[in-house]
Design a protein around this motif. Structure first.
Motif, PDB file in Angstrom:
ATOM      1  N   ALA A   1       3.035   4.299  -1.978  1.00  0.00           N
ATOM      2  CA  ALA A   1       3.076   4.984  -3.271  1.00  0.00           C
ATOM      3  C   ALA A   1       4.533   5.035  -3.740  1.00  0.00           C
TER       4      ALA A   1
ATOM      5  N   ASN B   1       0.804  -1.222   0.000  1.00  0.00           N
ATOM      6  CA  ASN B   1       0.000   0.000   0.000  1.00  0.00           C
ATOM      7  C   ASN B   1       0.837   1.271   0.000  1.00  0.00           C
TER       8      ASN B   1
ATOM      9  N   LYS C   1      -1.543  -1.382  -4.278  1.00  0.00           N
ATOM     10  CA  LYS C   1      -2.828  -0.698  -4.140  1.00  0.00           C
ATOM     11  C   LYS C   1      -2.838   0.649  -4.844  1.00  0.00           C
ATOM     12  N   HIS C   2      -1.660   1.183  -5.131  1.00  0.00           N
ATOM     13  CA  HIS C   2      -1.550   2.486  -5.789  1.00  0.00           C
ATOM     14  C   HIS C   2      -0.597   2.372  -6.968  1.00  0.00           C
TER      15      HIS C   2
ATOM     16  N   GLN D   1       1.318  -1.675 -11.646  1.00  0.00           N
ATOM     17  CA  GLN D   1       0.508  -1.813 -10.439  1.00  0.00           C
ATOM     18  C   GLN D   1      -0.049  -3.219 -10.286  1.00  0.00           C
TER      19      GLN D   1
END
Length: 306
Positions: free
Chosen positions: A137, A135, A187-188, A181
Motif C-alpha cells: 500500500a 502488493n 494490487k492496492h 493503480q
C-alpha cells in the motif's frame, strides 16, 4: 501534406499552452472556432470531423460528449481529460512506459494525469522489474502549482492571496487513483495526499518507502533501474547527483521534461522516490504535444520546451 488539427477547449489553460507549443509548426493546419462557435455542438462536430487529429481539453463529461461527436469520422483523438484514462479501447499516452509504437498506431490516446505522471514514472518500472512489490500500500505526497486546478482555482488564488498551502482530496477518493493503480500494476490503490501551493506551475511527487519493511531493493539499485529505464529518453532524466533540497519557483518558465530522484537513508532502510515536473508541461500540454508528434510520425520532442 499538413495535418489538420482541432483543439476542442482551446481557450482553457491546457489548450492555450498547447497552442503556444504549436506556434511556427508548419506541419499543422489548426482549425479554429470563433467565440460564438466554441460551444455550438454542430460547429464542434464539423471541426472534429474535418480534423485528422482532435485534442480534447475539456472537463470529463464534455470530453465524453466530444468523442460521441466524432462518431462516423476517422479522426484520431488525444484526450487531456481524465475521462478515458482507464477506458477500454484507449491507449494510455505515456510513451516511456506504454511504448512509442502503441501510441503511434492508436486512434484514441488518453493523456496521463499530472500527479500520476510523476508517480508512475517512479513506481511502475520498479514494480515491473520486481524491485518493488506489487502488493504494497504505497503512499504519495505531492504538491502542484495552482494552475492544475483550472480557471476556478486560478481565480481563487488570485482573489485569496493569503492562501499559503491547500490540502485537498481529503475524502481519499481522488480520480487519479485508478490510473495510478492500473499502470503501476498494483494490487492496492495508493494513499494519495495532494496539495496546491501559491505558484502558477510546477510539481513535486514524493513516494516514501520503508525498504526494510516492504522488502524492496536498496536505493542505489532502485536508482540504477530507473536510469536504465529512461536511458534513451530525451524527456525523462534520472538525477544521480546528491541534492539537499528541491525547489518550486513562482517564476518558473514552461518546461516539458521530468527529473527523477532516489534518496536513501545512510543505512538504506528508507528511501524517497521523487519526481519533479511541470504540471502544465509533461503533466498536461507537453505530454499532449509529445503524443501528437508520435502519432504523426514526427520526432517526439519537436516543439517541446526542454
Amino acid at each position: 501534406m499538413t495535418i489538420r488539427l482541432f483543439i476542442d477547449g482551446a481557450a482553457g489553460t491546457t489548450g492555450l499552452e498547447i497552442r503556444e507549443r504549436l506556434q511556427g509548426r508548419e506541419e499543422f493546419d489548426l482549425i479554429v472556432l470563433g467565440d460564438a462557435e466554441r460551444k455550438d455542438e454542430t460547429a464542434r462536430r464539423d471541426a472534429i470531423h474535418a480534423a485528422d487529429i482532435a485534442i480534447l481539453c475539456l472537463p470529463d463529461e464534455a470530453a465524453k460528449e466530444a468523442v460521441k461527436l466524432a462518431e462516423g469520422s476517422d479522426t484520431r483523438i488525444i484526450d487531456a481529460s481524465s475521462a478515458h484514462r482507464v477506458a477500454d479501447g484507449w491507449t494510455y499516452g505515456f510513451p516511456e512506459l506504454i511504448g512509442h509504437d502503441a501510441i503511434a498506431n492508436a486512434r484514441f490516446v488518453s493523456n496521463p494525469g499530472c500527479y500520476p505522471t510523476g508517480f508512475l514514472a517512479l513506481v511502475a518500472p520498479l514494480v515491473r522489474a520486481g524491485r518493488l512489490p506489487e502488493n504494497w500500500a504505497y503512499t504519495v505526497n505531492a504538491v502542484s502549482g495552482f494552475s492544475g486546478g483550472g480557471n476556478a482555482l486560478i481565480d481563487r488564488f488570485d482573489t485569496e492571496p493569503d492562501i499559503a498551502f491547500r490540502a485537498y482530496g481529503l475524502s481519499l477518493g481522488h480520480k487519479h487513483l485508478a490510473e495510478m493503480q492500473r499502470y503501476a500494476g498494483l494490487k492496492h490503490a495508493p494513499v494519495f495526499s495532494p496539495a496546491v501551493i501559491p505558484a502558477h506551475r510546477g510539481m513535486i511527487v514524493d513516494v516514501p518507502l520503508s525498504l526494510d519493511v516492504i522488502g524492496g531493493e536498496g536505493s542505489q539499485t532502485l536508482r540504477d533501474e530507473l536510469t536504465a529505464t529512461y536511458a534513451n529518453s530525451r524527456v525523462v532524466k534520472v538525477n544521480s547527483e546528491p541534492a539537499s533540497e528541491l525547489l518550486l519557483r513562482k517564476s518558473a518558465e514552461p518546461w516539458d521534461g521530468m527529473e527523477l530522484f532516489v534518496f536513501g537513508s545512510p543505512d538504506d532502510s528508507q528511501a524517497r522516490l521523487v519526481a519533479h515536473l511541470d504540471n502544465l508541461g509533461k503533466g498536461a500540454s507537453g505530454a499532449a504535444i509529445q503524443n501528437l508528434n508520435i502519432m504523426c510520425g514526427l520526432p517526439e520532442t519537436t516543439g517541446l520546451r526542454l
